[in-house]
Design a protein around this motif. Structure first.
Motif, PDB file in Angstrom:
ATOM      1  N   ILE A  13       0.862  -1.176   0.000  1.00 32.97           N
ATOM      2  CA  ILE A  13       0.000   0.000   0.000  1.00 32.97           C
ATOM      3  C   ILE A  13       0.902   1.230   0.000  1.00 32.97           C
ATOM      4  CG2 ILE A  13      -1.701   1.321   1.313  1.00 32.97           C
ATOM      5  CD1 ILE A  13      -2.778  -1.375   2.357  1.00 32.97           C
ATOM      6  N   PHE A  14       0.769   2.042  -1.051  1.00 34.84           N
ATOM      7  CA  PHE A  14       1.593   3.249  -1.180  1.00 34.84           C
ATOM      8  C   PHE A  14       0.908   4.417  -0.459  1.00 34.84           C
ATOM      9  CE2 PHE A  14       2.856   0.539  -4.666  1.00 34.84           C
ATOM     10  CZ  PHE A  14       4.240   0.701  -4.710  1.00 34.84           C
ATOM     11  N   LEU A  15       1.738   5.290   0.129  1.00 36.14           N
ATOM     12  CA  LEU A  15       1.243   6.374   0.966  1.00 36.14           C
ATOM     13  C   LEU A  15       1.922   7.694   0.589  1.00 36.14           C
ATOM     14  CD1 LEU A  15       1.653   4.414   4.316  1.00 36.14           C
ATOM     15  CD2 LEU A  15      -0.495   4.735   3.057  1.00 36.14           C
ATOM     16  N   PRO A  16       1.290   8.835   0.907  1.00 31.95           N
ATOM     17  CA  PRO A  16       1.926  10.137   0.649  1.00 31.95           C
ATOM     18  C   PRO A  16       3.249  10.302   1.381  1.00 31.95           C
ATOM     19  CG  PRO A  16      -0.403  10.417   1.147  1.00 31.95           C
ATOM     20  CD  PRO A  16      -0.064   8.987   1.444  1.00 31.95           C
ATOM     21  N   SER A  17       3.443   9.534   2.458  1.00 32.11           N
ATOM     22  CA  SER A  17       4.679   9.622   3.231  1.00 32.11           C
ATOM     23  C   SER A  17       5.814   8.824   2.604  1.00 32.11           C
ATOM     24  CB  SER A  17       4.436   9.123   4.659  1.00 32.11           C
ATOM     25  OG  SER A  17       3.899   7.804   4.643  1.00 32.11           O
ATOM     26  N   ASP A  18       5.541   8.072   1.550  1.00 28.07           N
ATOM     27  CA  ASP A  18       6.590   7.321   0.862  1.00 28.07           C
ATOM     28  C   ASP A  18       7.507   8.270   0.098  1.00 28.07           C
ATOM     29  OD1 ASP A  18       5.589   4.935   1.787  1.00 28.07           O
ATOM     30  OD2 ASP A  18       4.463   4.473  -0.032  1.00 28.07           O
ATOM     31  N   ALA A  19       8.569   7.708  -0.464  1.00 30.03           N
ATOM     32  CA  ALA A  19       9.473   8.498  -1.299  1.00 30.03           C
ATOM     33  C   ALA A  19       8.667   9.188  -2.399  1.00 30.03           C
ATOM     34  CB  ALA A  19      10.546   7.602  -1.905  1.00 30.03           C
ATOM     35  N   LYS A  20       9.073  10.393  -2.775  1.00 27.22           N
ATOM     36  CA  LYS A  20       8.313  11.244  -3.700  1.00 27.22           C
ATOM     37  C   LYS A  20       7.896  10.515  -4.967  1.00 27.22           C
ATOM     38  CE  LYS A  20       8.738  15.420  -6.523  1.00 27.22           C
ATOM     39  NZ  LYS A  20       9.609  16.575  -6.896  1.00 27.22           N
ATOM     40  N   TYR A  21       8.851   9.836  -5.593  1.00 22.98           N
ATOM     41  CA  TYR A  21       8.539   9.233  -6.884  1.00 22.98           C
ATOM     42  C   TYR A  21       7.818   7.889  -6.754  1.00 22.98           C
ATOM     43  CZ  TYR A  21      11.179  13.019  -8.937  1.00 22.98           C
ATOM     44  OH  TYR A  21      11.608  14.281  -9.305  1.00 22.98           O
ATOM     45  N   ASP A  22       7.955   7.223  -5.626  1.00 19.49           N
ATOM     46  CA  ASP A  22       7.147   6.027  -5.387  1.00 19.49           C
ATOM     47  C   ASP A  22       5.663   6.409  -5.336  1.00 19.49           C
ATOM     48  OD1 ASP A  22       9.438   4.575  -5.264  1.00 19.49           O
ATOM     49  OD2 ASP A  22       9.408   4.242  -3.097  1.00 19.49           O
ATOM     50  N   TRP A  23       5.369   7.464  -4.580  1.00 24.04           N
ATOM     51  CA  TRP A  23       3.975   7.931  -4.452  1.00 24.04           C
ATOM     52  C   TRP A  23       3.455   8.471  -5.788  1.00 24.04           C
ATOM     53  CZ3 TRP A  23      -0.305   7.305  -2.216  1.00 24.04           C
ATOM     54  CH2 TRP A  23      -1.303   8.305  -2.122  1.00 24.04           C
ATOM     55  N   LEU A  24       4.286   9.214  -6.493  1.00 22.77           N
ATOM     56  CA  LEU A  24       3.871   9.761  -7.776  1.00 22.77           C
ATOM     57  C   LEU A  24       3.594   8.648  -8.780  1.00 22.77           C
ATOM     58  CD1 LEU A  24       3.355  12.196  -9.590  1.00 22.77           C
ATOM     59  CD2 LEU A  24       5.805  12.256 -10.104  1.00 22.77           C
ATOM     60  N   LEU A  25       4.437   7.631  -8.799  1.00 22.26           N
ATOM     61  CA  LEU A  25       4.239   6.525  -9.748  1.00 22.26           C
ATOM     62  C   LEU A  25       2.961   5.757  -9.420  1.00 22.26           C
ATOM     63  CD1 LEU A  25       5.504   5.220 -12.208  1.00 22.26           C
ATOM     64  CD2 LEU A  25       6.772   3.686 -10.685  1.00 22.26           C
ATOM     65  N   ALA A  26       2.671   5.590  -8.134  1.00 21.85           N
ATOM     66  CA  ALA A  26       1.418   4.926  -7.751  1.00 21.85           C
ATOM     67  C   ALA A  26       0.222   5.714  -8.265  1.00 21.85           C
ATOM     68  CB  ALA A  26       1.350   4.780  -6.228  1.00 21.85           C
ATOM     69  N   LYS A  27       0.280   7.052  -8.141  1.00 20.58           N
ATOM     70  CA  LYS A  27      -0.817   7.897  -8.648  1.00 20.58           C
ATOM     71  C   LYS A  27      -0.928   7.813 -10.173  1.00 20.58           C
ATOM     72  CE  LYS A  27       0.450  11.741  -6.618  1.00 20.58           C
ATOM     73  NZ  LYS A  27       0.418  13.169  -6.278  1.00 20.58           N
ATOM     74  N   ILE A  28       0.212   7.692 -10.852  1.00 17.36           N
ATOM     75  CA  ILE A  28       0.191   7.568 -12.314  1.00 17.36           C
ATOM     76  C   ILE A  28      -0.512   6.278 -12.725  1.00 17.36           C
ATOM     77  CG2 ILE A  28       1.656   7.196 -14.341  1.00 17.36           C
ATOM     78  CD1 ILE A  28       3.662   9.152 -13.129  1.00 17.36           C
ATOM     79  N   TRP A  29      -0.258   5.202 -12.001  1.00 21.28           N
ATOM     80  CA  TRP A  29      -0.945   3.936 -12.301  1.00 21.28           C
ATOM     81  C   TRP A  29      -2.458   4.060 -12.107  1.00 21.28           C
ATOM     82  CZ3 TRP A  29       0.281  -0.069 -15.018  1.00 21.28           C
ATOM     83  CH2 TRP A  29       1.625  -0.442 -15.180  1.00 21.28           C
ATOM     84  N   VAL A  30      -2.860   4.753 -11.047  1.00 23.27           N
ATOM     85  CA  VAL A  30      -4.292   4.971 -10.815  1.00 23.27           C
ATOM     86  C   VAL A  30      -4.884   5.790 -11.952  1.00 23.27           C
ATOM     87  CG1 VAL A  30      -6.010   6.076  -9.333  1.00 23.27           C
ATOM     88  CG2 VAL A  30      -4.134   4.771  -8.311  1.00 23.27           C
ATOM     89  N   ARG A  31      -4.186   6.860 -12.337  1.00 23.93           N
ATOM     90  CA  ARG A  31      -4.709   7.709 -13.413  1.00 23.93           C
ATOM     91  C   ARG A  31      -4.777   6.944 -14.733  1.00 23.93           C
ATOM     92  NH1 ARG A  31      -7.886  10.474 -12.214  1.00 23.93           N
ATOM     93  NH2 ARG A  31      -6.694  11.597 -10.650  1.00 23.93           N
ATOM     94  N   SER A  32      -3.811   6.056 -14.961  1.00 25.31           N
ATOM     95  CA  SER A  32      -3.846   5.220 -16.167  1.00 25.31           C
ATOM     96  C   SER A  32      -5.078   4.322 -16.160  1.00 25.31           C
ATOM     97  CB  SER A  32      -2.576   4.366 -16.247  1.00 25.31           C
ATOM     98  OG  SER A  32      -2.669   3.421 -17.295  1.00 25.31           O
ATOM     99  N   SER A  33      -5.353   3.703 -15.018  1.00 24.41           N
ATOM    100  CA  SER A  33      -6.533   2.833 -14.903  1.00 24.41           C
ATOM    101  C   SER A  33      -7.815   3.632 -15.092  1.00 24.41           C
ATOM    102  CB  SER A  33      -6.543   2.143 -13.535  1.00 24.41           C
ATOM    103  OG  SER A  33      -5.387   1.350 -13.372  1.00 24.41           O
ATOM    104  N   ASP A  34      -7.828   4.844 -14.543  1.00 21.74           N
ATOM    105  CA  ASP A  34      -8.993   5.709 -14.696  1.00 21.74           C
ATOM    106  C   ASP A  34      -9.239   6.025 -16.165  1.00 21.74           C
ATOM    107  OD1 ASP A  34     -11.026   7.250 -13.198  1.00 21.74           O
ATOM    108  OD2 ASP A  34     -10.064   8.979 -14.115  1.00 21.74           O
ATOM    109  N   PHE A  35      -8.166   6.240 -16.906  1.00 21.69           N
ATOM    110  CA  PHE A  35      -8.278   6.503 -18.345  1.00 21.69           C
ATOM    111  C   PHE A  35      -8.953   5.333 -19.062  1.00 21.69           C
ATOM    112  CE2 PHE A  35      -6.328   5.368 -22.426  1.00 21.69           C
ATOM    113  CZ  PHE A  35      -6.768   6.418 -23.227  1.00 21.69           C
TER     114      PHE A  35
END
Length: 589
Positions: free
Chosen positions: A310-332
């Motif tokens: 489970i990725f969190l905002p407290s994770d490393a900057k790019y780990d969290w950003l990449l998790a959000k990118i995957w979500v946005r890809s799925s949303d697309f």
């Protein structure tokens, strides 16, 4: 010699019958018959309300019958004729129906095509039985101007998005996140510029679930699913009220988006040089003290475990950003295939086909709906021909191409219900109806205004033509229209909740609102606009009360435009997708 039984149904309205000569030709895949005069000796053919049958013998095998040609020639003086439909019984016992439902005036020939439905893929809503746009009846094809627009827009989209360069850009690793800006090179407006500047921020990420191109998935979370084991300890740095996660849920501050639909969908393998992947993430969101929605936890697949953290905002900057990118890809992927294609385009095509099959052009419901299905069948046929077909644009540019998008529609059909198309009920079912608790959900606010304006208008029209519930129940053509949608569009599934019949004026008004809202406002919210809601350029209605109702409808819509414009005036990121002056009448692009 092959023999066919031809049945001709004449309308029951006054002066629908004719004394003119009626000729029929059959056109099949293997040839065309001679012209046959439809006439029975010592019999008055084509009387008002009559259903007449004729035996037509042809000289040779015609193959699969594709269309019939009807020619009317003057007997004494020009005598108009209202033809409802023609059915054909083939030598092999098959029945083919050719709907017409229009007046045939003067002399000349008309061509009728088979009005059958077609299953483009198993489990899909049925569509028009035509492989190519040119196979459609002429009166539902794009007109020349619209056809040119489609070709130009399609070509322009390919040019603007640099599809080939765009795909090659992803075949190698990016060296810098600035490469992302290349996507925006040819897309320039207030929204795209702001997204380009702020796309990495949690506030923008959360805002897009409310007012982006796919604002239909987010729902209030009252209990975490077992497959998503988020704890207070994990997210406490994101919780601003000094409450536990459970207490935040009780107060209605937690939201969830679950992309379970994508679990197990096959990723695109059409290009052996490009590896493509899909995720089925779950995203937890939080309403902070500023009443803004932000993400607080992301799990990229459905089954929890050590290999699915489970990725969190407290994770490393790019780990969290990449998790959000995957979500946005799925949303697309869900947006393109389900929210847009299935729930606006394909559903609206069902409404359109049923309308043309079952409602004559003189029927008030036909007159009401025809502007809202304009070019819908044509655009969908073009899409099946060029975009979502094998080796089409989906296969070239989407990770769900190569069959994954088909699997998605087949799954999503289980959740395609009548209630889910009723805008207020859908909003409420997701727990997103409180304007006080969720003040920045403009998709909801504007959508409800437009829904009520449409419903007020349809109720007025229904009240003009149906003076009682009994009149609704006894309108056989209306009942056939509703039944056609249930039996063919929804494949006769009771779980769809689509009615088989409509017995009251109130239910009819709601049903018509669903049809119009889906084709216009809902499509606009997830796409963009052209011919605007409330504009009826073709004057199908001539009755003064209906024209007055239309004027009131436009006035109500204008008032909504003003409300939305005032709300957007000082916003850095305005929401205007559901402003009536930007809502197209129909799904036609």
């Amino acid at each position: 010699m092959p023999s066919y039984t031809v049945t001709v149904a004449t309308g029951s309205q006054w002066f629908a019958g004719t004394d003119d000569y009626i000729y029929l030709s059959l056109v099949g895949s293997a040839g065309c018959s001679e012209k046959h005069l439809l006439d029975k000796p010592f019999y008055n053919d084509f009387e008002r309300g009559a259903v007449d049958s004729y035996d037509v013998t042809v000289d040779e095998e015609l193959g699969e019958i594709q269309l019939v040609k009807i020619e009317k020639r003057k007997y004494w003086i020009h005598d108009d004729w209202y033809l409802k439909y023609i059915t054909l019984k083939t030598p092999y016992g098959d029945y083919i129906e050719f709907p017409c439902y229009r007046w045939i005036t003067g002399e000349g020939e008309i061509v009728l095509r088979d009005g059958r439905w077609m299953e483009w893929n198993p489990g899909f809503p049925l569509s028009i039985d035509a492989k190519y746009h040119k196979d459609l009846p002429r009166d539902i094809q794009f007109d020349s101007e619209k056809g040119v627009d489609f070709v130009l827009n399609y070509s322009k989209a390919m040019e603007n998005l640099f599809i080939n360069r765009f795909m090659h850009m992803f075949q190698s690793s990016w060296s810098d996140f600035a490469d992302f800006e290349k996507i925006f090179v040819k897309i320039s407006n207030t929204i795209s510029e702001r997204v380009m500047k702020h796309w990495q921020e949690d506030l923008m990420f959360g805002y897009q679930f409310l007012n982006g191109c796919n604002p239909v998935l987010i729902q209030r979370c009252t209990k975490l699913p077992k497959k998503f084991p988020v704890t207070t300890a994990m997210v406490e740095c994101s919780l601003e009220r000094e409450l536990t996660l459970e207490q935040e849920m009780e107060q209605g501050n937690i939201f969830i988006v679950d992309f379970e639909l994508l679990d197990g969908i096959d990723a695109n393998k059409t290009d052996p040089c490009t590896l493509q992947f899909l995720a089925a993430p779950i995203c937890l969101l939080y309403k902070n003290l500023a009443n803004k929605i932000v993400p607080i936890a992301i799990q990229l697949n459905q089954v929890p475990g050590d290999k699915n953290p489970i990725f969190l905002p407290s994770d490393a900057k790019y780990d969290w950003l990449l998790a959000k990118i995957w979500v946005r890809s799925s949303d697309f992927h869900v947006h393109q295939t389900i929210t847009h294609l299935l729930r606006t385009h394909l559903v609206s095509e069902v409404f359109g086909i049923a309308m043309y099959r079952q409602l004559p052009a003189v029927h008030p419901i036909f007159k009401l709906l025809v502007a809202h299905v304009r070019f819908t069948i044509a655009i969908n046929t073009k899409a099946r021909e060029q975009l979502i077909c094998e080796y089409g644009l989906f296969d070239k540019a989407n990770a769900t191409g190569g069959g994954g998008h088909v699997q998605m529609v087949q799954r999503a059909m289980q959740d395609l219900t009548y209630t889910s198309l009723c805008f207020p009920e859908n909003i409420k079912a997701r727990g997103m109806d409180s304007t006080e608790d969720i003040p920045y959900y403009f998709y909801r606010d504007d959508g409800l205004l437009v829904w009520e304006a449409i419903k007020t208008f349809t109720a007025e029209v229904v009240g003009i033509y149906y003076k009682s519930d009994q009149v609704v129940a006894e309108d056989q053509e209306l009942q056939d229209f509703v039944k056609d949608i249930y039996v063919y569009g929804m494949r006769g599934k009771k779980t769809s909740g689509f009615p088989k019949s409509i017995k009251t004026r109130e239910k009819l008004s709601e049903y018509l609102t669903v049809v119009i809202f889906t084709a216009s406002a809902q499509h606009a919210a997830v796409n963009f606009g052209q011919l605007f809601l409330g504009m009826y350029p073709e004057e199908h209605f001539i009755e003064k009360p209906v024209k007055e109702a239309m004027a009131r409808f436009r006035k109500n819509l204008d008032a909504i435009v003003s409300v939305i414009a005032e709300r957007n005036k000082n916003k850095k990121l305005p929401y205007y997708y559901l402003s009536p002056d930007r809502i197209p009448n129909s799904v036609a692009i």
